[in-house]
Design a protein around this motif. Structure first.
Motif, PDB file in Angstrom:
ATOM      1  N   ARG A   1       0.824  -1.220   0.000  1.00 10.33           N
ATOM      2  CA  ARG A   1       0.000   0.000   0.000  1.00 10.33           C
ATOM      3  C   ARG A   1       0.852   1.262   0.000  1.00 10.33           C
ATOM      4  O   ARG A   1       0.369   2.339  -0.337  1.00 10.33           O
ATOM      5  N   ARG A   2       2.121   1.157   0.371  1.00 12.60           N
ATOM      6  CA  ARG A   2       3.002   2.323   0.401  1.00 12.60           C
ATOM      7  C   ARG A   2       3.706   2.549  -0.932  1.00 12.60           C
ATOM      8  O   ARG A   2       4.437   3.517  -1.083  1.00 12.60           O
ATOM      9  N   HIS A   3       3.497   1.635  -1.889  1.00 10.87           N
ATOM     10  CA  HIS A   3       4.098   1.793  -3.211  1.00 10.87           C
ATOM     11  C   HIS A   3       3.186   2.657  -4.081  1.00 10.87           C
ATOM     12  O   HIS A   3       2.094   2.225  -4.464  1.00 10.87           O
ATOM     13  N   PRO A   4       3.593   3.877  -4.433  1.00  5.53           N
ATOM     14  CA  PRO A   4       2.753   4.676  -5.340  1.00  5.53           C
ATOM     15  C   PRO A   4       2.761   4.049  -6.731  1.00  5.53           C
ATOM     16  O   PRO A   4       3.772   3.525  -7.180  1.00  5.53           O
ATOM     17  N   ARG A   5       1.604   4.105  -7.392  1.00  8.71           N
ATOM     18  CA  ARG A   5       1.474   3.515  -8.734  1.00  8.71           C
ATOM     19  C   ARG A   5       2.035   2.090  -8.715  1.00  8.71           C
ATOM     20  O   ARG A   5       3.045   1.780  -9.331  1.00  8.71           O
ATOM     21  N   GLY A   6       1.289   1.253  -8.038  1.00 13.48           N
ATOM     22  CA  GLY A   6       1.759  -0.089  -7.691  1.00 13.48           C
ATOM     23  C   GLY A   6       2.217  -0.965  -8.831  1.00 13.48           C
ATOM     24  O   GLY A   6       3.067  -1.838  -8.645  1.00 13.48           O
ATOM     25  N   LEU A   7       1.666  -0.794 -10.044  1.00 14.59           N
ATOM     26  CA  LEU A   7       2.020  -1.689 -11.146  1.00 14.59           C
ATOM     27  C   LEU A   7       3.478  -1.545 -11.569  1.00 14.59           C
ATOM     28  O   LEU A   7       4.011  -2.422 -12.239  1.00 14.59           O
ATOM     29  N   HIS A   8       4.123  -0.451 -11.193  1.00 11.90           N
ATOM     30  CA  HIS A   8       5.552  -0.301 -11.471  1.00 11.90           C
ATOM     31  C   HIS A   8       6.390  -1.173 -10.538  1.00 11.90           C
ATOM     32  O   HIS A   8       7.547  -1.467 -10.845  1.00 11.90           O
ATOM     33  N   HIS A   9       5.821  -1.547  -9.420  1.00 11.21           N
ATOM     34  CA  HIS A   9       6.575  -2.266  -8.393  1.00 11.21           C
ATOM     35  C   HIS A   9       6.208  -3.752  -8.319  1.00 11.21           C
ATOM     36  O   HIS A   9       7.072  -4.606  -8.108  1.00 11.21           O
ATOM     37  N   VAL A  10       4.919  -4.048  -8.478  1.00 11.50           N
ATOM     38  CA  VAL A  10       4.437  -5.424  -8.340  1.00 11.50           C
ATOM     39  C   VAL A  10       3.398  -5.706  -9.414  1.00 11.50           C
ATOM     40  O   VAL A  10       2.482  -4.908  -9.630  1.00 11.50           O
ATOM     41  N   GLY A  11       3.549  -6.838 -10.096  1.00  8.83           N
ATOM     42  CA  GLY A  11       2.522  -7.313 -11.012  1.00  8.83           C
ATOM     43  C   GLY A  11       1.909  -8.567 -10.442  1.00  8.83           C
ATOM     44  O   GLY A  11       2.612  -9.413  -9.875  1.00  8.83           O
ATOM     45  N   ALA A  12       0.581  -8.692 -10.541  1.00 10.94           N
ATOM     46  CA  ALA A  12      -0.074  -9.840  -9.908  1.00 10.94           C
ATOM     47  C   ALA A  12      -1.253 -10.337 -10.730  1.00 10.94           C
ATOM     48  O   ALA A  12      -1.961  -9.555 -11.363  1.00 10.94           O
ATOM     49  N   LEU A  13      -1.431 -11.644 -10.697  1.00 12.10           N
ATOM     50  CA  LEU A  13      -2.621 -12.296 -11.246  1.00 12.10           C
ATOM     51  C   LEU A  13      -3.217 -13.150 -10.140  1.00 12.10           C
ATOM     52  O   LEU A  13      -2.627 -14.155  -9.737  1.00 12.10           O
ATOM     53  N   LEU A  14      -4.375 -12.713  -9.625  1.00  8.03           N
ATOM     54  CA  LEU A  14      -5.061 -13.479  -8.587  1.00  8.03           C
ATOM     55  C   LEU A  14      -6.319 -14.147  -9.125  1.00  8.03           C
ATOM     56  O   LEU A  14      -6.617 -15.278  -8.775  1.00  8.03           O
ATOM     57  N   ASP A  15      -7.078 -13.445  -9.947  1.00  8.39           N
ATOM     58  CA  ASP A  15      -8.335 -13.968 -10.473  1.00  8.39           C
ATOM     59  C   ASP A  15      -8.514 -13.452 -11.892  1.00  8.39           C
ATOM     60  O   ASP A  15      -8.839 -12.282 -12.096  1.00  8.39           O
ATOM     61  N   ALA A  16      -8.286 -14.326 -12.872  1.00 10.83           N
ATOM     62  CA  ALA A  16      -8.342 -13.916 -14.275  1.00 10.83           C
ATOM     63  C   ALA A  16      -9.737 -13.447 -14.678  1.00 10.83           C
ATOM     64  O   ALA A  16      -9.889 -12.706 -15.658  1.00 10.83           O
ATOM     65  N   GLY A  17     -10.753 -13.867 -13.956  1.00 10.40           N
ATOM     66  CA  GLY A  17     -12.120 -13.484 -14.299  1.00 10.40           C
ATOM     67  C   GLY A  17     -12.547 -12.144 -13.739  1.00 10.40           C
ATOM     68  O   GLY A  17     -13.644 -11.657 -14.040  1.00 10.40           O
ATOM     69  N   ASP A  18     -11.673 -11.510 -12.952  1.00  8.40           N
ATOM     70  CA  ASP A  18     -12.035 -10.253 -12.294  1.00  8.40           C
ATOM     71  C   ASP A  18     -11.741  -9.066 -13.214  1.00  8.40           C
ATOM     72  O   ASP A  18     -10.907  -8.211 -12.923  1.00  8.40           O
ATOM     73  N   VAL A  19     -12.426  -9.044 -14.363  1.00  8.19           N
ATOM     74  CA  VAL A  19     -12.259  -7.993 -15.366  1.00  8.19           C
ATOM     75  C   VAL A  19     -13.644  -7.622 -15.898  1.00  8.19           C
ATOM     76  O   VAL A  19     -14.491  -8.506 -16.063  1.00  8.19           O
ATOM     77  N   HIS A  20     -13.881  -6.353 -16.173  1.00  6.61           N
ATOM     78  CA  HIS A  20     -15.165  -5.911 -16.719  1.00  6.61           C
ATOM     79  C   HIS A  20     -15.364  -6.556 -18.091  1.00  6.61           C
ATOM     80  O   HIS A  20     -14.608  -6.294 -19.041  1.00  6.61           O
ATOM     81  N   GLY A  21     -16.381  -7.399 -18.223  1.00  3.09           N
ATOM     82  CA  GLY A  21     -16.597  -8.147 -19.450  1.00  3.09           C
ATOM     83  C   GLY A  21     -16.969  -7.312 -20.648  1.00  3.09           C
ATOM     84  O   GLY A  21     -16.828  -7.754 -21.795  1.00  3.09           O
ATOM     85  N   GLY A  22     -17.443  -6.078 -20.428  1.00  2.00           N
ATOM     86  CA  GLY A  22     -17.853  -5.235 -21.535  1.00  2.00           C
ATOM     87  C   GLY A  22     -16.712  -4.469 -22.172  1.00  2.00           C
ATOM     88  O   GLY A  22     -16.882  -3.846 -23.225  1.00  2.00           O
ATOM     89  N   ARG A  23     -15.548  -4.491 -21.547  1.00  2.00           N
ATOM     90  CA  ARG A  23     -14.396  -3.777 -22.092  1.00  2.00           C
ATOM     91  C   ARG A  23     -13.576  -4.694 -22.983  1.00  2.00           C
ATOM     92  O   ARG A  23     -13.532  -5.908 -22.775  1.00  2.00           O
ATOM     93  N   SER A  24     -12.875  -4.096 -23.928  1.00  2.00           N
ATOM     94  CA  SER A  24     -11.901  -4.870 -24.696  1.00  2.00           C
ATOM     95  C   SER A  24     -10.634  -5.020 -23.860  1.00  2.00           C
ATOM     96  O   SER A  24     -10.415  -4.266 -22.897  1.00  2.00           O
ATOM     97  N   ALA A  25      -9.797  -5.975 -24.238  1.00  2.00           N
ATOM     98  CA  ALA A  25      -8.530  -6.173 -23.532  1.00  2.00           C
ATOM     99  C   ALA A  25      -7.689  -4.905 -23.617  1.00  2.00           C
ATOM    100  O   ALA A  25      -7.067  -4.481 -22.625  1.00  2.00           O
ATOM    101  N   ARG A  26      -7.677  -4.273 -24.795  1.00  2.00           N
ATOM    102  CA  ARG A  26      -6.867  -3.060 -24.963  1.00  2.00           C
ATOM    103  C   ARG A  26      -7.392  -1.930 -24.072  1.00  2.00           C
ATOM    104  O   ARG A  26      -6.616  -1.227 -23.420  1.00  2.00           O
TER     105      ARG A  26
END
Length: 304
Positions: free
Chosen positions: A66-91
């Motif tokens: 939680r102390r890492h600003p803009r977390g994706l620069h520090h940690v990448g994670a896959l916990l639940d592949a289905g946890d994505v808005h189905g109406g959006r494209s991948a891009r």
């Protein structure tokens, strides 16, 4: 680097994780193993700040996530592949994450191509994706910020053989680049092909933190299968040498405590004809089943 120190999580009178401590170092693929209900996903969610620990600490590169600003620069994670808005494209999904984390837009198409979702697939709605495609998108999301630390929970679900091979090679490439790679999986055969180090837990407690080779060797010693028309005579000769011999059928013996080379020598010395002499090495799956037997929370009933 990932450091977990005396981590505990309780839900009422149930303890999901109990005083768990381990370190995951960069440059290796580390498998995170345990029976169902062992506390693996709870531990990963505490690492990512999604669950507050009852006590203890879980840090990434020396800090709470939680102390890492803009977390994706520090940690990448896959916990639940289905946890994505189905109406959006991948891009569109990745572009939104890139903007919020100040990641260059070009990175979106780079990771989609790396995950095999370039071209027309990138513009399709995620709701129409197969499970394997969603897994690929989840991995692309983890790679988006080019982070030094990556966490994956069951990343092989739904992947075809080509996808499994791609993931295996990807994890090894990431580790070779000096990144910290932690992979939670129930697929022992895949961990045997992918992991260098293992963290094994059961009922929320640490069982082992060591190399794959060390853990596998903790299981049953290698067994030598011997087939001969004179099994009785050979069994007596091997027993006299201190071997443990168990008859399998009329012509087959299972032997431990002595190697195949010596068994062949003893058979030759006693003029015993051998029709088979093969060694079954200790395996990760056998060691895992033995060492976690007392930690299994959900046992299947007798299929009979």
């Amino acid at each position: 680097m990932i450091e977990v120190n005396q981590l505990t999580k309780r839900y009422g009178d149930k303890t999901a994780v109990r005083e768990l401590s381990f370190t995951v170092r960069p440059g290796h693929v580390t498998g995170f193993l345990g029976p169902n209900g062992a506390g693996k996903t709870t531990t990963l969610r505490m690492l990512l700040g999604l669950i507050e620990p009852t006590s203890g600490t879980a840090t990434i590169s020396g800090h709470s996530f939680r102390r890492h600003p803009r977390g994706l620069h520090h940690v990448g994670a896959l916990l639940d592949a289905g946890d994505v808005h189905g109406g959006r494209s991948a891009r569109a999904h990745l572009r939104a994450l890139a903007r919020s984390n100040r990641i260059p837009a070009r990175r979106v198409d780079e990771v989609l191509a790396e995950a095999g979702l370039g071209g027309a697939a990138a513009g399709r709605r995620v709701g129409g994706y197969s499970l394997g495609m969603k897994q690929r998108l989840g991995i692309a999301t983890a790679l988006l910020g080019d982070p030094p630390v990556l966490l994956f929970d069951e990343p092989l679900n739904g992947l075809d053989p080509e996808g499994v091979l791609w993931v295996r090679q990807l994890f090894r490439k990431l580790a070779a680049e000096g990144r910290t790679v932690l992979v939670s999986s129930h697929l022992m055969s895949e961990m045997e092909n992918t992991a260098d180090e293992l963290i094994v837990i059961g009922r929320g407690e640490l069982i082992a933190a060591e190399s794959l080779a060390e853990f596998s060797a903790r299981g049953t010693a290698p067994t030598v299968t011997v087939r001969t028309p004179d099994a009785g005579a050979l069994a007596s000769a091997l027993s006299a040498e201190g071997a443990a011999v168990v008859p399998y059928d009329k012509e087959t013996l299972k032997v431990t405590g002595i190697g195949s080379d010596r068994i062949g020598e003893i058979a030759f010395e006693h003029h015993v004809l051998l029709r088979e002499l093969s060694t079954q090495a200790a395996s990760l799956e056998a060691a895992f089943m033995e060492l976690t037997a007392d930690s299994v929370e959900y046992l299947a009933g007798d299929p009979r």
